[in-house]
Design a protein around this motif. Structure first.
Motif, PDB file in Angstrom:
ATOM      1  N   VAL A   1     -51.425 -36.347 -10.048  1.00 48.41           N
ATOM      2  CA  VAL A   1     -50.582 -36.147 -11.221  1.00 48.41           C
ATOM      3  C   VAL A   1     -49.198 -35.659 -10.792  1.00 48.41           C
ATOM      4  O   VAL A   1     -48.165 -36.171 -11.258  1.00 48.41           O
ATOM      5  N   TRP A   2     -49.185 -34.694  -9.882  1.00 44.97           N
ATOM      6  CA  TRP A   2     -47.886 -34.181  -9.431  1.00 44.97           C
ATOM      7  C   TRP A   2     -47.059 -35.253  -8.726  1.00 44.97           C
ATOM      8  O   TRP A   2     -45.837 -35.309  -8.887  1.00 44.97           O
ATOM      9  N   ALA A   3     -47.716 -36.108  -7.946  1.00 48.96           N
ATOM     10  CA  ALA A   3     -46.980 -37.166  -7.245  1.00 48.96           C
ATOM     11  C   ALA A   3     -46.308 -38.096  -8.257  1.00 48.96           C
ATOM     12  O   ALA A   3     -45.125 -38.443  -8.115  1.00 48.96           O
ATOM     13  N   ILE A   4     -47.063 -38.463  -9.303  1.00 55.43           N
ATOM     14  CA  ILE A   4     -46.502 -39.358 -10.312  1.00 55.43           C
ATOM     15  C   ILE A   4     -45.350 -38.682 -11.052  1.00 55.43           C
ATOM     16  O   ILE A   4     -44.283 -39.258 -11.252  1.00 55.43           O
ATOM     17  N   VAL A   5     -45.584 -37.419 -11.427  1.00 58.86           N
ATOM     18  CA  VAL A   5     -44.540 -36.681 -12.145  1.00 58.86           C
ATOM     19  C   VAL A   5     -43.279 -36.578 -11.287  1.00 58.86           C
ATOM     20  O   VAL A   5     -42.162 -36.860 -11.750  1.00 58.86           O
ATOM     21  N   MET A   6     -43.450 -36.225 -10.021  1.00 59.17           N
ATOM     22  CA  MET A   6     -42.284 -36.047  -9.158  1.00 59.17           C
ATOM     23  C   MET A   6     -41.489 -37.346  -9.018  1.00 59.17           C
ATOM     24  O   MET A   6     -40.262 -37.345  -9.112  1.00 59.17           O
ATOM     25  N   LEU A   7     -42.205 -38.460  -8.807  1.00 58.47           N
ATOM     26  CA  LEU A   7     -41.491 -39.725  -8.617  1.00 58.47           C
ATOM     27  C   LEU A   7     -40.754 -40.135  -9.886  1.00 58.47           C
ATOM     28  O   LEU A   7     -39.630 -40.628  -9.830  1.00 58.47           O
ATOM     29  N   ALA A   8     -41.396 -39.901 -11.035  1.00 55.36           N
ATOM     30  CA  ALA A   8     -40.737 -40.237 -12.296  1.00 55.36           C
ATOM     31  C   ALA A   8     -39.477 -39.398 -12.471  1.00 55.36           C
ATOM     32  O   ALA A   8     -38.410 -39.909 -12.846  1.00 55.36           O
ATOM     33  N   VAL A   9     -39.592 -38.117 -12.175  1.00 53.77           N
ATOM     34  CA  VAL A   9     -38.428 -37.237 -12.301  1.00 53.77           C
ATOM     35  C   VAL A   9     -37.329 -37.661 -11.317  1.00 53.77           C
ATOM     36  O   VAL A   9     -36.155 -37.733 -11.665  1.00 53.77           O
ATOM     37  N   CYS A  10     -37.742 -37.966 -10.105  1.00 55.15           N
ATOM     38  CA  CYS A  10     -36.756 -38.378  -9.089  1.00 55.15           C
ATOM     39  C   CYS A  10     -35.954 -39.588  -9.555  1.00 55.15           C
ATOM     40  O   CYS A  10     -34.735 -39.640  -9.419  1.00 55.15           O
ATOM     41  N   ARG A  11     -36.659 -40.581 -10.108  1.00 56.82           N
ATOM     42  CA  ARG A  11     -35.961 -41.804 -10.501  1.00 56.82           C
ATOM     43  C   ARG A  11     -35.009 -41.533 -11.655  1.00 56.82           C
ATOM     44  O   ARG A  11     -33.909 -42.072 -11.703  1.00 56.82           O
ATOM     45  N   GLU A  12     -35.412 -40.695 -12.589  1.00 55.75           N
ATOM     46  CA  GLU A  12     -34.532 -40.370 -13.705  1.00 55.75           C
ATOM     47  C   GLU A  12     -33.310 -39.589 -13.203  1.00 55.75           C
ATOM     48  O   GLU A  12     -32.177 -39.833 -13.632  1.00 55.75           O
ATOM     49  N   VAL A  13     -33.563 -38.650 -12.298  1.00 54.56           N
ATOM     50  CA  VAL A  13     -32.462 -37.868 -11.740  1.00 54.56           C
ATOM     51  C   VAL A  13     -31.485 -38.788 -11.005  1.00 54.56           C
ATOM     52  O   VAL A  13     -30.269 -38.672 -11.144  1.00 54.56           O
ATOM     53  N   GLN A  14     -32.021 -39.746 -10.257  1.00 56.14           N
ATOM     54  CA  GLN A  14     -31.162 -40.667  -9.525  1.00 56.14           C
ATOM     55  C   GLN A  14     -30.321 -41.505 -10.496  1.00 56.14           C
ATOM     56  O   GLN A  14     -29.131 -41.708 -10.285  1.00 56.14           O
ATOM     57  N   ARG A  15     -30.968 -41.953 -11.573  1.00 55.73           N
ATOM     58  CA  ARG A  15     -30.248 -42.771 -12.552  1.00 55.73           C
ATOM     59  C   ARG A  15     -29.064 -41.988 -13.126  1.00 55.73           C
ATOM     60  O   ARG A  15     -27.952 -42.489 -13.238  1.00 55.73           O
ATOM     61  N   ARG A  16     -29.346 -40.727 -13.476  1.00 57.68           N
ATOM     62  CA  ARG A  16     -28.261 -39.923 -14.031  1.00 57.68           C
ATOM     63  C   ARG A  16     -27.243 -39.542 -12.968  1.00 57.68           C
ATOM     64  O   ARG A  16     -26.047 -39.454 -13.242  1.00 57.68           O
ATOM     65  N   GLY A  17     -27.761 -39.302 -11.765  1.00 53.11           N
ATOM     66  CA  GLY A  17     -26.872 -38.917 -10.663  1.00 53.11           C
ATOM     67  C   GLY A  17     -25.842 -39.994 -10.379  1.00 53.11           C
ATOM     68  O   GLY A  17     -24.685 -39.704 -10.121  1.00 53.11           O
ATOM     69  N   GLU A  18     -26.286 -41.249 -10.469  1.00 55.18           N
ATOM     70  CA  GLU A  18     -25.366 -42.344 -10.184  1.00 55.18           C
ATOM     71  C   GLU A  18     -24.217 -42.375 -11.175  1.00 55.18           C
ATOM     72  O   GLU A  18     -23.131 -42.839 -10.870  1.00 55.18           O
ATOM     73  N   ARG A  19     -24.471 -41.888 -12.375  1.00 55.16           N
ATOM     74  CA  ARG A  19     -23.391 -41.845 -13.362  1.00 55.16           C
ATOM     75  C   ARG A  19     -22.487 -40.651 -13.151  1.00 55.16           C
ATOM     76  O   ARG A  19     -21.346 -40.632 -13.596  1.00 55.16           O
ATOM     77  N   ARG A  20     -23.054 -39.643 -12.530  1.00 53.31           N
ATOM     78  CA  ARG A  20     -22.292 -38.424 -12.314  1.00 53.31           C
ATOM     79  C   ARG A  20     -21.484 -38.478 -11.036  1.00 53.31           C
ATOM     80  O   ARG A  20     -20.494 -37.768 -10.880  1.00 53.31           O
ATOM     81  N   LEU A  21     -21.965 -39.294 -10.117  1.00 54.29           N
ATOM     82  CA  LEU A  21     -21.419 -39.298  -8.764  1.00 54.29           C
ATOM     83  C   LEU A  21     -19.896 -39.402  -8.772  1.00 54.29           C
ATOM     84  O   LEU A  21     -19.321 -40.324  -9.333  1.00 54.29           O
TER      85      LEU A  21
END
Ligand SMILES: Nc1ncnc2c1ncn2[C@@H]1O[C@H](COP(=O)(O)OP(=O)(O)OP(=O)(O)O)[C@@H](O)[C@H]1O
Ligand SMILES: [Mg+2]
Lengths: 264, 327
Positions: A239-259
């Motif tokens: 469960v934690w692995a799935i949660v972490m990967l989902a969070v990572c991808r969302e963070v990356q998506r937003r990060g790319e807009r912030r970069l």
């Protein structure tokens, strides 16, 4: 297929750092001796067992744990954060790949190499110097293998998030320090979590990803509890692995807009 | 067919400046301040402007690595940042001052990795690579790790890397920066070859105007985040009054100065025996000037200098300085 290329690259990159690998194994072993002396003294003072671990299990917890540090790469330098800050991350962003999957693939390549060196080294040394615990049930081996993979993914996720803070903060040292502290205290590295009152330990195991990196794989290996309990621990990790990967991808998506790409 | 379309494209940066011992003030600067740009397939576009004009910032937004503050962008029909991965397959990018190759790997290995990352069919890859190897003369350093390459060698590697997946649009941010004349020539003629083929669109940023003269049919000049000129080189010359010059060497200085419409004296050298005339507007031709001059003095030598793009751009930039920061 594309990501396999990155996994191979990750493997090869670390395979070239032979001396660094050797030095890391050596350090892990030195601390292995310190930690096992400490924990076995505690166990000796309370009639050979503490918090449900006997001496064999404790020694295994320490020595395999010292190897696990290298497999999950608990303390790698903040490379991504540096690349974000310098703007070099642009080289990755110009490729038709998802940055999170790319980094994960490279990390799994690295972990494969570490499995053969960083994990095996301390286990051999520990087995020579101490009486280690050998699993009694065959099913423990595949369970432990899955657990290792999940631990690597979760640790990757944590490290990625710490690094990704650089999209927002110019200085990611704060998150870095917090992460080091959390994985040591809450992860089971400094002491097995079950030394704590069981309610507190349980809360930490379920509510934070840190025990899934060190504590749970080792509990599965030393067969703490029934086979069913091993599967429950593995599910917590999944469960934690799935949660972490989902969070990572969302963070990356937003990060790319912030970069804010630094540098002309 | 339109491949690049930008409408009111804008990028603001927040910079914090010290305003006292502890206090810091945030200031917003518009690096790109409302750009409208349409580029069709096969265009060779020179994107020029003084330092800090916003060229690199524009290119970052077009290539999907920088999110615009406002405005609309479409490149190959994609919205660059949200559709970055799909876009990356269709474009090739070189940022001259930043390497995209793997530092520790030889070029040969980097190219092999790129083939897998872009999933290029082996035959296409081989054909494109052998073309680049021939035209850019890569063979002598194909097996050297990138970190050991000279700047010029690395840049040829970067160009190849940007082209191996057969991009429709090529974005080059100062690809000739720091190269010697031979390397510059090699890069230019290589790019000219791509331009002649006609199906690749090129957007080129440079401070070396020889690049532009050689490669670009269309010129977009940007200053302080805004487009100040968009058209052909000739249009730029016409608009900013580029002048042809006639330099004459005389046997003896002129006794009476020559007065003709649209002709001015730019300089007098060698005790009056060498005179440079500037021709502006069309009322007097070079031929007429020479004929009139021959009536007044004996001419030893004549040369006609075509307008240099440097001069035009220098005047363009000087113009802005005269108008000051408030303009
Ligand atoms: N990351 C950033 N943070 C703050 N300001 C920035 C940033 N990047 C660029 N700028 C500002 O935006 C403006 C445009 O910069 P840009 O790099 O696009 O210029 P340029 O036209 O490429 O110049 P050059 O010819 O020097 O490469 C400059 O005033 C610069 O100071
Ligand atoms: Mg620039």
């Amino acid at each position: 297929m594309r990501y396999l290329v990155y996994a191979v690259a990750g493997f090869r990159r670390y395979a070239t750092y032979r001396q660094a690998t050797l030095a890391a194994v050596f350090t892990n072993c030195v601390f292995g001796f310190l930690r096992s002396a400490l924990l076995l003294a505690v166990a000796g003072a309370s009639a050979g067992a503490v918090a449900g671990y006997d001496e064999q299990q404790l020694a295994t917890f320490v020595w395999v744990g010292q190897g696990l540090i290298g497999v999950v790469s608990l303390w790698s330098p903040p490379e991504l954060a540096d690349r974000i800050r310098s703007g070099d991350v642009v080289a990755d962003l110009l490729r038709p790949i998802d940055l999170v999957w790319q980094l994960l693939a490279m990390d799994l390549g690295r972990a494969t190499f570490a499995l053969m060196t960083r994990l095996v080294g301390p286990i051999v040394v520990g087995a020579l110097a101490f009486d280690l615990f050998a699993p009694r049930r065959f099913s423990t081996y595949p369970l432990f293998a899955c657990s290792l993979l999940l631990a690597t993914v979760i640790c990757f996720g944590c490290r990625y998030l710490v690094n990704a803070a650089a999209y927002w903060l110019l200085d990611a040292r704060g998150p870095q320090i917090a992460w080091t502290l959390c994985n040591g205290v809450l992860g089971g590295l400094y002491f097995p979590l079950w030394f704590l009152p069981s309610g507190a330990a349980l809360l930490i195991v379920v509510a934070t990803p840190f025990p899934s990196i060190i504590q749970l794989p080792l509990d599965i290996l030393v067969e703490r509890g029934s086979p069913e309990q091993q599967v429950v621990l593995l599910s917590v990790q999944a469960v934690w692995a799935i949660v972490m990967l989902a969070v990572c991808r969302e963070v990356q998506r937003r990060g790319e807009r912030r970069l804010v790409l630094q540098g002309g | 067919m339109t491949v690049i379309e930008a409408r009111a494209l804008r990028k603001e940066f927040v910079v914090r400046v010290k305003a006292g011992v502890l206090r810091r003030e945030s200031r917003v600067i518009a690096a790109v301040d409302g750009i409208d740009l349409t580029v069709s397939r096969g265009d060779m576009l020179g994107y020029i402007g003084p330092n800090g004009a916003g060229k690199s910032t524009t290119l970052k937004m077009l290539t999907g690595v920088l999110y615009p503050s406002s405005g609309v962008v479409r490149v190959c029909g994609f919205e660059p940042v949200p559709q970055r991965q799909a876009l990356a397959r269709r474009i090739g990018v070189v940022f001259g001052h930043r390497s995209q190759l793997w530092w520790d790997l030889p070029l040969r290995d980097s190219f092999a990795l790129l083939r897998h990352i872009y999933a290029v069919p082996a035959a296409d890859h081989a054909a494109r690579l052998s073309r680049c190897r021939k035209l850019l003369d890569l063979d002598p350093f194909l097996d050297t790790p990138v970190r050991q390459l000279s700047l010029g060698q690395r840049m040829r590697g970067e160009l190849t890397a940007a082209l191996l997946h057969g991009p429709e649009v090529l974005f080059l941010d100062e690809p000739t920066i720091g190269l010697d004349l031979v390397s510059k020539q090699a890069v230019r003629s290589f790019l000219a070859g791509i331009g002649d083929a006609g199906d690749t669109t090129l957007v080129l940023t440079t401070h070396d105007l020889a690049d532009i003269e050689r490669l670009c049919r269309r010129l977009v000049v940007i200053d302080r985040g805004r487009i100040v000129h968009d058209g052909s080189l000739d249009e730029l010359h016409a608009r900013y009054g580029s002048r042809r010059r006639v330099v004459v060497d005389l046997d003896a200085p002129l006794v009476t100065p020559l007065a003709l419409p649209d002709v001015s004296v730019e300089s007098i050298e060698a005790d009056g025996r060498r005179i440079t005339y500037a021709l502006e507007g069309g009322r007097t031709t070079a031929g007429e000037l020479v004929r009139r001059l021959a009536e007044l003095a004996s001419i030893r030598d004549i040369s006609v200098l075509e307008p240099a793009i440097e001069d035009v751009v220098a005047r363009l930039y000087a113009d802005r300085d005269r108008h000051g920061a408030g303009a």
